[in-house]
Design a protein around this motif. Structure first.
Motif, mmCIF file in Angstrom:
data_model
loop_
_atom_site.group_PDB
_atom_site.id
_atom_site.type_symbol
_atom_site.label_atom_id
_atom_site.label_comp_id
_atom_site.label_asym_id
_atom_site.label_seq_id
_atom_site.Cartn_x
_atom_site.Cartn_y
_atom_site.Cartn_z
ATOM 1 N N ALA A 37 0.483 -4.211 38.480
ATOM 2 C CA ALA A 37 1.815 -3.614 38.517
ATOM 3 C C ALA A 37 2.240 -3.129 37.125
ATOM 4 N N GLU A 38 1.547 -3.618 36.091
ATOM 5 C CA GLU A 38 1.907 -3.224 34.718
ATOM 6 C C GLU A 38 0.839 -2.341 34.087
ATOM 7 N N ARG A 39 0.019 -1.718 34.925
ATOM 8 C CA ARG A 39 -1.041 -0.845 34.438
ATOM 9 C C ARG A 39 -2.052 -1.596 33.574
ATOM 10 N N ILE A 64 -7.326 -4.773 29.631
ATOM 11 C CA ILE A 64 -6.897 -3.548 28.962
ATOM 12 C C ILE A 64 -5.654 -3.013 29.666
ATOM 13 N N TYR A 65 -4.614 -2.680 28.887
ATOM 14 C CA TYR A 65 -3.421 -2.034 29.441
ATOM 15 C C TYR A 65 -3.534 -0.520 29.259
ATOM 16 N N ASP A 66 -3.086 0.231 30.252
ATOM 17 C CA ASP A 66 -3.032 1.695 30.142
ATOM 18 C C ASP A 66 -4.368 2.312 29.727
ATOM 19 N N HIS A 67 -5.462 1.699 30.127
ATOM 20 C CA HIS A 67 -6.820 2.192 29.845
ATOM 21 C C HIS A 67 -7.222 2.150 28.375
ATOM 22 N N VAL A 68 -6.305 1.819 27.459
ATOM 23 C CA VAL A 68 -6.696 1.867 26.040
ATOM 24 C C VAL A 68 -6.369 0.620 25.222
ATOM 25 N N ILE A 69 -5.338 -0.133 25.628
ATOM 26 C CA ILE A 69 -4.895 -1.233 24.767
ATOM 27 C C ILE A 69 -5.610 -2.522 25.161
ATOM 28 N N LEU A 70 -6.577 -2.916 24.332
ATOM 29 C CA LEU A 70 -7.362 -4.122 24.600
ATOM 30 C C LEU A 70 -6.554 -5.340 24.158
ATOM 31 N N VAL A 71 -6.150 -6.172 25.123
ATOM 32 C CA VAL A 71 -5.269 -7.294 24.796
ATOM 33 C C VAL A 71 -5.993 -8.645 24.903
ATOM 34 N N LEU A 72 -6.804 -8.837 25.937
ATOM 35 C CA LEU A 72 -7.627 -10.051 25.999
ATOM 36 C C LEU A 72 -9.068 -9.670 25.700
ATOM 37 N N ALA A 79 1.247 -18.163 19.846
ATOM 38 C CA ALA A 79 2.482 -17.509 19.411
ATOM 39 C C ALA A 79 2.847 -16.378 20.371
ATOM 40 N N ASN A 80 4.054 -15.900 20.206
ATOM 41 C CA ASN A 80 4.536 -14.709 20.882
ATOM 42 C C ASN A 80 3.516 -13.569 20.757
ATOM 43 N N GLY A 81 3.110 -12.999 21.871
ATOM 44 C CA GLY A 81 2.192 -11.861 21.803
ATOM 45 C C GLY A 81 0.722 -12.220 21.767
ATOM 46 N N ALA A 82 0.395 -13.507 21.821
ATOM 47 C CA ALA A 82 -1.016 -13.920 21.740
ATOM 48 C C ALA A 82 -1.806 -13.552 22.995
ATOM 49 N N GLY A 83 -1.096 -13.396 24.123
ATOM 50 C CA GLY A 83 -1.779 -13.022 25.360
ATOM 51 C C GLY A 83 -1.640 -14.036 26.489
ATOM 52 N N LYS A 84 -0.708 -14.966 26.356
ATOM 53 C CA LYS A 84 -0.551 -16.010 27.381
ATOM 54 C C LYS A 84 -0.109 -15.404 28.724
ATOM 55 N N THR A 85 0.955 -14.607 28.672
ATOM 56 C CA THR A 85 1.461 -14.002 29.914
ATOM 57 C C THR A 85 0.401 -13.105 30.541
ATOM 58 N N THR A 86 -0.294 -12.351 29.711
ATOM 59 C CA THR A 86 -1.348 -11.466 30.221
ATOM 60 C C THR A 86 -2.427 -12.271 30.932
ATOM 61 N N THR A 87 -2.784 -13.420 30.380
ATOM 62 C CA THR A 87 -3.800 -14.265 31.019
ATOM 63 C C THR A 87 -3.313 -14.734 32.397
ATOM 64 N N LEU A 112 7.194 -16.589 36.999
ATOM 65 C CA LEU A 112 7.314 -15.677 35.861
ATOM 66 C C LEU A 112 8.221 -16.228 34.776
ATOM 67 N N GLU A 113 7.936 -15.801 33.565
ATOM 68 C CA GLU A 113 8.793 -16.092 32.426
ATOM 69 C C GLU A 113 10.174 -15.478 32.675
ATOM 70 N N GLY A 114 11.211 -16.181 32.282
ATOM 71 C CA GLY A 114 12.548 -15.616 32.466
ATOM 72 C C GLY A 114 13.129 -15.889 33.840
ATOM 73 N N ASP A 117 4.954 -19.869 33.491
ATOM 74 C CA ASP A 117 5.086 -19.148 32.221
ATOM 75 C C ASP A 117 6.359 -19.533 31.481
ATOM 76 N N GLU A 118 6.207 -20.205 30.362
ATOM 77 C CA GLU A 118 7.300 -20.560 29.443
ATOM 78 C C GLU A 118 8.515 -21.175 30.127
ATOM 79 N N PRO A 119 8.327 -22.272 30.831
ATOM 80 C CA PRO A 119 9.480 -22.880 31.505
ATOM 81 C C PRO A 119 10.564 -23.336 30.531
ATOM 82 N N GLU A 145 2.999 -21.965 27.165
ATOM 83 C CA GLU A 145 4.155 -22.459 26.409
ATOM 84 C C GLU A 145 4.061 -22.118 24.926
ATOM 85 N N GLN A 146 5.200 -21.774 24.344
ATOM 86 C CA GLN A 146 5.288 -21.715 22.882
ATOM 87 C C GLN A 146 5.750 -23.050 22.337
ATOM 88 N N ASN A 147 6.345 -23.868 23.213
ATOM 89 C CA ASN A 147 6.775 -25.211 22.825
ATOM 90 C C ASN A 147 5.557 -26.141 22.888
HETATM 91 P P1 ATP Z 1 5.125 -13.843 25.123
HETATM 92 O O1 ATP Z 1 5.451 -15.224 24.698
HETATM 93 O O2 ATP Z 1 5.938 -12.796 24.449
HETATM 94 O O3 ATP Z 1 5.060 -13.664 26.603
HETATM 95 P P2 ATP Z 1 2.292 -13.768 25.252
HETATM 96 O O4 ATP Z 1 1.397 -14.648 24.462
HETATM 97 O O5 ATP Z 1 2.537 -14.120 26.647
HETATM 98 O O6 ATP Z 1 3.670 -13.603 24.525
HETATM 99 P P3 ATP Z 1 1.592 -11.173 26.212
HETATM 100 O O7 ATP Z 1 2.933 -10.940 26.796
HETATM 101 O O8 ATP Z 1 0.470 -11.467 27.114
HETATM 102 O O9 ATP Z 1 1.678 -12.321 25.127
HETATM 103 O O10 ATP Z 1 1.237 -9.922 25.310
HETATM 104 C C1 ATP Z 1 -0.001 -9.793 24.635
HETATM 105 C C2 ATP Z 1 -0.087 -8.418 24.004
HETATM 106 O O11 ATP Z 1 -0.142 -7.435 25.027
HETATM 107 C C3 ATP Z 1 1.106 -8.044 23.129
HETATM 108 O O12 ATP Z 1 0.613 -7.376 21.991
HETATM 109 C C4 ATP Z 1 1.906 -7.129 23.998
HETATM 110 O O13 ATP Z 1 2.603 -6.187 23.220
HETATM 111 C C5 ATP Z 1 0.844 -6.449 24.848
HETATM 112 N N1 ATP Z 1 1.359 -6.055 26.175
HETATM 113 C C6 ATP Z 1 1.955 -6.865 27.064
HETATM 114 N N2 ATP Z 1 2.275 -6.192 28.200
HETATM 115 C C7 ATP Z 1 1.897 -4.919 28.002
HETATM 116 C C8 ATP Z 1 1.955 -3.717 28.799
HETATM 117 N N3 ATP Z 1 2.471 -3.733 30.026
HETATM 118 N N4 ATP Z 1 1.452 -2.581 28.251
HETATM 119 C C9 ATP Z 1 0.910 -2.590 27.006
HETATM 120 N N5 ATP Z 1 0.824 -3.663 26.230
HETATM 121 C C10 ATP Z 1 1.303 -4.817 26.706
#
Ligand code: ATP
Length: 248
Positions: A59-61, A15-23, A41-49, A93-95, A171-173, A204-206
């Motif tokens: 560091a990202e709440r 959960i980000y910021d106590h409210v946004i359930l991402v995984l 895909a973009n936004g699926a949650g790979k980086t978060t995992t 890290l990505e980037g 992350d996304e080399p 990877e998205q590739n």
């Molecule tokens: P990408 O290829 O863009 O990195 P991803 O699969 O790695 O995509 P994440 O970056 O993990 O996806 O993001 C998953 C979801 O979490 C997205 O909906 C994103 O908007 C949200 N999210 C990511 N970081 C934060 C944050 N710091 N605060 C709130 N929401 C976030």
């Protein structure tokens, strides 16, 4: 499941910021010495995992609010990122994130900051990184910010290697790189895996490229694993072909 995986993620919720359930309950395993792809895909949650595993999430709440993470047989979900690096688990890290105003060599040396084994050992490993990445040797005195995207990606991986990792969370080399450079980087990943026994979890998205180098893959969609299996069977799967490989 492998009998003794190097990494086991068990049903984590983030959960980000106590409210946004991402995984919403993600489980995955990386066998010792394995290369496992985390796809989606973009936004699926790979980086978060990856950040949940490396503890960079805080560091990202972001918070792991459920489930557990085990690395090399120990629970690690309450440790700091530094603790994880010391135990042998490091994220690239990505980037890329090289220090643009430092030279390639200075960047590589920053990767050794958690080590306590002294200068001679660090110099030896720097030499080994240059063996693996001849391009980095050529560019050792260049400011990282002035090197190419491919060189910066190599620098980021080389810096991770300087921490003597058992496992790299990569992350996304391939992001933003020409196909030929992507291939070069994946070949290096395979080399580090076979010659130095480094395990990889590779976001990877590739999909195509990742499934050529990984032995196993997980596909994430909106915070859930929707499919997993050996890389070969994912490559042959009709849904994967249609949605992720761009061939129907
Ligand atoms: P990408 O290829 O863009 O990195 P991803 O699969 O790695 O995509 P994440 O970056 O993990 O996806 O993001 C998953 C979801 O979490 C997205 O909906 C994103 O908007 C949200 N999210 C990511 N970081 C934060 C944050 N710091 N605060 C709130 N929401 C976030």
């Amino acid at each position: 499941p492998a009998p003794d995986p190097i990494l086991a993620v068990n049903n984590i919720e983030v959960i980000y910021d106590h409210v946004i359930l991402v995984l919403k309950g993600v489980s995955l395993e990386v066998p010792r010495g394995g290369i496992v792809a985390l796809l989606g895909a973009n936004g699926a949650g790979k980086t978060t995992t990856l950040k949940a595993i490396s503890s960079l999430l805080r560091a990202e709440r972001g918070d792991v609010t459920k489930g557990s993470i085990t690395f090399a047989g120990e629970r690690v979900d309450r440790l700091s990122p530094d603790d994880l690096v010391r135990r042998g688990c490091i994220q690239v890290l990505e980037g890329r994130h090289c220090f643009g105003h430092l030279t390639i060599e200075e960047n590589l040396l920053t990767g050794a900051y958690t080590r306590r084994d002294g200068n001679a050992a660090i110099r030896r490993d720097l030499e080994a990184v240059y063996e693996t990445f001849p391009r980095l040797r050529q560019r050792r005195s260049a400011m990282a910010g002035y090197t190419s995207g491919g060189e910066q990606q190599m620098c980021a991986i080389g810096r991770a290697i300087m921490s003597k990792p058992k496992m790299i969370l990569l992350d996304e080399p391939s992001m933003g790189l020409a196909p030929q450079i992507v291939e070069e980087i994946f070949e290096i990943v395979r080399d580090l895996n076979t010659k130095q026994g480094v395990s990889f979890l590779l976001a990877e998205q590739n999909t195509n490229m990742a499934l050529r180098y990984a032995t196993y893959g997980y596909i994430l969609e909106t915070g859930r694993v929707v499919m997993d299996g050996p890389a070969e069977s994912l490559r042959e799967n009709e849904d994967v072909k249609e949605f992720y490989l761009g061939v129907a």
